[in-house]
Design a protein around this motif. Structure first.
Motif, PDB file in Angstrom:
ATOM      1  N   THR A 170       0.855  -1.186   0.000  1.00  0.00           N
ATOM      2  CA  THR A 170       0.000   0.000   0.000  1.00  0.00           C
ATOM      3  C   THR A 170       0.895   1.241   0.000  1.00  0.00           C
ATOM      4  N   ALA A 198       1.255   6.515   4.133  1.00  0.00           N
ATOM      5  CA  ALA A 198       0.311   7.620   4.371  1.00  0.00           C
ATOM      6  C   ALA A 198       1.049   8.895   4.757  1.00  0.00           C
ATOM      7  N   TYR A 221      -2.337  13.510   6.729  1.00  0.00           N
ATOM      8  CA  TYR A 221      -3.473  14.070   5.993  1.00  0.00           C
ATOM      9  C   TYR A 221      -3.949  15.396   6.588  1.00  0.00           C
ATOM     10  N   GLY A 267      -9.444   6.244  -0.039  1.00  0.00           N
ATOM     11  CA  GLY A 267      -7.997   6.408  -0.080  1.00  0.00           C
ATOM     12  C   GLY A 267      -7.491   7.005  -1.382  1.00  0.00           C
ATOM     13  N   LYS A 310      -8.260  10.715  -1.437  1.00  0.00           N
ATOM     14  CA  LYS A 310      -7.492  11.402  -0.393  1.00  0.00           C
ATOM     15  C   LYS A 310      -6.040  11.588  -0.831  1.00  0.00           C
ATOM     16  N   ARG A 311      -5.463  10.535  -1.382  1.00  0.00           N
ATOM     17  CA  ARG A 311      -4.063  10.635  -1.814  1.00  0.00           C
ATOM     18  C   ARG A 311      -3.917  11.587  -3.004  1.00  0.00           C
ATOM     19  N   GLU A 355      -5.259   2.874  -7.139  1.00  0.00           N
ATOM     20  CA  GLU A 355      -5.287   2.120  -5.891  1.00  0.00           C
ATOM     21  C   GLU A 355      -5.365   0.636  -6.219  1.00  0.00           C
TER      22      GLU A 355
END
Lengths: 344, 398
Positions: free
Chosen positions: A37, A40, A43, A57, A60-61, A170
């Protein structure tokens, strides 16, 4: 037609590597997992946590790499948001499919709302209140490349001057296993299958903080090799470069023999003697991995050095101080893209 | 004003017919293709849909190819439409060396994936390929029957996908990257998006009623359509007769909500305005607007506002042909572009079926069949996320 120059003003990534950082150049994160993955970021630095909780996700990314680029360039509303994503909102798509297997009676509208491929590109526009040009390419491993091509065309036409161009992908365990059976990822000796988000700002204006120039982009069908050679010749001519002026060729080799042999064939056709670089062992494989190649090459040109970790060990020739990098990307051994990045 | 972009071929498949001839008769006769669900396997039989009246096997036969378990309905529909477009433009296999294809879809191969999803954990490679069939694979599969195109590309912006494929193709011509680009989209019905739209509660249980006061949502449809875009130089060299021109186009983002349009139709207004500006036209030059007109309360109100903002008190004839085909989502942009082409060539205003009562502050569509000498048509397509685009088609009468 006036032909403006185009520059990559900023480029940011979230991937296997340290988030929003070029630390990979000196301390690359290496993994032997088949599926990884993205690491992160914090955020909270970019999105209100209450809002972030409602986002998948992928979005968001994409939002974080985009907002970082907008912040760093001071461009609040680029003339265009152009997105490349092949599988798009995979998580929500599979949730809806799972629900459908249960019953057609109790489907959540949220899964569907978030499932189209253009959810990412339009979410970026909605979040930043940008009414400019907005489109999404979902063309397999050339999705990001077509997004760059779109920006390139519109800049040439004088239609836009700034474009936020991104590649976002993703992955789920289920989809990974299917892709593994299909032979695309997870084969012995292959780089990991990975999630990635890369946003960059293209600008017709050169400023001090620009990473490099985007000197050319071309797409085509591998059945027409002569045209591919012509495209490279035209690209080099427009950039006032000879073939020896290309410091290195960066390919999407990933350890899969069919994939890698295809790249060997293309490189032999185009620039057989140039030093070879690779990037997928650092950023992993996924459909918009070519975005990570552009990101890596742009930062190498900006810093005037190529870290050792990018060199393809099968080729003795080394490039230390790059001035021009040719990126080669192929899709299903049928289609290709070429991009030429040059130092400013 | 831009250099001329000619349209030298067109192919269409929708609920109202396979090919331009059947399509034209249905448009003139006011015969809708929306009806009872026959081919899609869903429990929501009460929801009307605009299906193409052919099984997959029938389409395989019409195409004259061997069946392949990997054929998606989207690909079969796409091939039927692409074949008609290439034939009309005289683009045979050996000519494709210089012909580019920009296709579009969102659903792609979801029809196969949703049938097999429950068995994916233990499936074989063939079914894994079905499960991972992407939008780009859809384009490859559509193209494969006809030969090797110079390049392939795939746009996916939900319901404005095909319109944005037209824009990409037009930019390729204008940049001199190509002399001929075939553009369009294809989309089959799937349980996936039927249930998705149903969950959003925007499907009408009756025939859809665009721009009507009592409209209660859209009907989904399916189909495909392609246009052959060609430069002036190529038209001259090949000695072909253009059908019409793409005079302008615009793309803007409403930037309002993932599934709803803004009350003032900002994105739609910007897209239409940009198309006019590129075409060097004033609002008064537009003779007919083929509206996005889905039949949802939200879209038709928002689009009405945008049309009123642009045209003021002098609104040209407007209709939504989704009352014939249902909303063919990713393919709608070029399916409706072919309707516009037919209207230009055959001098008529397509009607808006099922309209009875004016909505508050809405536009009043064309409901009676009318002959009309049309010169410039504006066609709208708006997608989820506010991906709004408009095209202007022009015919140069001798």
């Amino acid at each position: 037609m006036s032909q403006p120059n185009m520059y990559i003003q900023a480029a940011e990534q979230l991937s296997i590597q340290q988030p929003l950082s070029q630390q990979w150049m000196s301390e690359p994160v290496l993994t032997d997992h088949l599926l990884t993955t993205a690491m992160a970021p914090n955020y909270r630095d970019f999105i209100d946590p209450r809002e972030a909780r409602r986002m998948g996700g992928l979005i968001k990314r994409a939002l974080v790499t985009t907002l970082k680029v907008l912040r760093d360039t001071g461009i609040e509303h680029p003339d265009a948001f152009i997105t490349g994503t092949s599988i798009g909102s995979l998580v929500y798509t599979e949730r809806l499919l799972d629900a459908l297997d249960e019953s057609e009676e109790a489907i959540s509208p949220t899964y569907f709302m978030q499932s189209p491929h253009n959810t990412v590109g339009s979410a970026l526009a909605i979040f930043t209140h940008s009414h400019g040009y907005n489109t999404t390419y979902s063309h397999g491993a050339c999705s990001f490349d077509w997004a760059v091509m779109d920006a390139w065309m519109q800049m040439r036409l004088g239609k836009i001057h700034t474009a936020l161009v991104g590649g976002y992908e993703e992955m789920t365990q289920n989809c990974f296993e299917l892709l593994q059976k299909a032979g695309y990822v997870g084969q012995p000796g292959m780089v990991p299958c990975a999630e990635m988000s890369m946003s960059m700002m293209l600008n017709t204006q050169c400023s001090d903080n620009c990473l490099c120039q985007l000197s050319g982009v071309a797409m085509g069908n591998l059945a027409y090799r002569e045209r591919m050679r012509q495209q490279l010749a035209q690209m080099l001519e427009a950039a006032h470069l000879s073939t020896t002026g290309v410091s290195a060729v960066m390919t999407g080799k990933n350890g899969n023999p069919d994939n890698d042999a295809c790249y060997d064939g293309i490189v032999a056709d185009l620039l057989p003697d140039a030093p070879l670089l690779r990037y997928k062992h650092l950023f992993g494989e996924n459909y918009t991995a070519s975005a990570m190649g552009v990101y890596a090459a742009a930062h190498c040109l900006a810093q005037g050095r190529i870290p050792d970790c990018l060199h393809d060990n099968n080729r003795p020739a080394r490039c230390i101080k790059p001035s021009a990098i040719l990126l080669v990307n192929q899709m299903d051994q049928q289609e290709y893209s070429l991009m030429l990045l040059t130092k400013i | 004003m831009i250099e001329p972009i000619y349209i030298t071929g067109a192919g269409v498949v929708s609920a109202i017919g396979v090919g331009k001839e059947q399509t034209l008769s249905a448009l003139n006769a006011g015969t809708t293709g929306i009806g009872t669900m026959t081919y899609l396997d869903s429990c929501h039989r009460d929801i009307p849909v605009g299906e193409v009246k052919l099984s997959n096997d029938e389409m395989v036969q019409m195409l004259g190819v061997d069946n392949d378990p990997l054929f998606t309905r989207t690909a079969l529909l796409g091939r039927l439409a692409l074949r008609e477009a290439l034939d009309q433009a005289g683009l045979t296999r050996d000519r494709l060396t210089d012909v580019h294809l920009v296709s579009s879809t969102t659903v792609g191969g979801m029809d196969l994936r949703e049938q097999n999803h429950a068995q994916e954990k233990t499936c074989d490679r063939l079914h894994a390929l079905m499960g991972t069939h992407s939008c780009g694979n859809s384009t490859q599969m559509i193209a494969a029957q006809f030969g090797q195109f110079a390049s392939l590309s795939t746009v996916s912006t939900a319901c404005s996908s095909a319109t944005n494929a037209v824009i990409t193709g037009a930019n390729m011509l204008r940049c001199g990257l190509a002399d001929i680009v075939v553009v369009g989209g294809s989309e089959c019905l799937s349980r996936f998006h039927l249930n998705g739209f149903n969950a959003l509660m925007i499907l009408d249980r009756q025939q859809c009623r665009p721009f009507d006061r009592d409209r209660a949502g859209l009907n989904l449809g399916e189909g495909a359509a392609y246009l052959v875009l060609e430069s002036a130089r190529s038209v001259e060299e090949r000695g072909v007769t253009p059908l019409c021109r793409l005079a302008g186009y615009g793309n803007a983002c409403d930037a309002f909500h993932q599934t709803a349009s803004s009350p003032d139709g900002e994105g739609a207004y910007l897209a239409m305005s940009q198309a006019l500006e590129m075409a060097g036209m004033k609002p008064g030059d537009i003779d007919y607007v083929n509206a996005h007109g889905t039949g949802t309360p939200n879209n038709d109100l928002s689009e009405s506002q945008a049309i009123k903002r642009l045209f003021g008190s002098d609104i040209p004839p407007v209709s939504s042909t989704k009352s014939f085909t249902g909303h063919t989502t990713s393919a709608s942009g070029t399916i409706e572009a072919v309707f516009c082409l037919l209207a230009l060539q055959h001098h008529f205003l397509p009607v808006n079926l099922n309209w009875h009562n004016a909505m508050d502050d809405g536009i009043i569509p064309v409901i009676e069949p009318r002959q009309a000498d049309l010169r410039n048509i504006l066609s709208n397509a708006f997608g989820f996320g506010g991906n709004d685009s408009s095209l202007i088609f022009t015919i140069d009468h001798a």
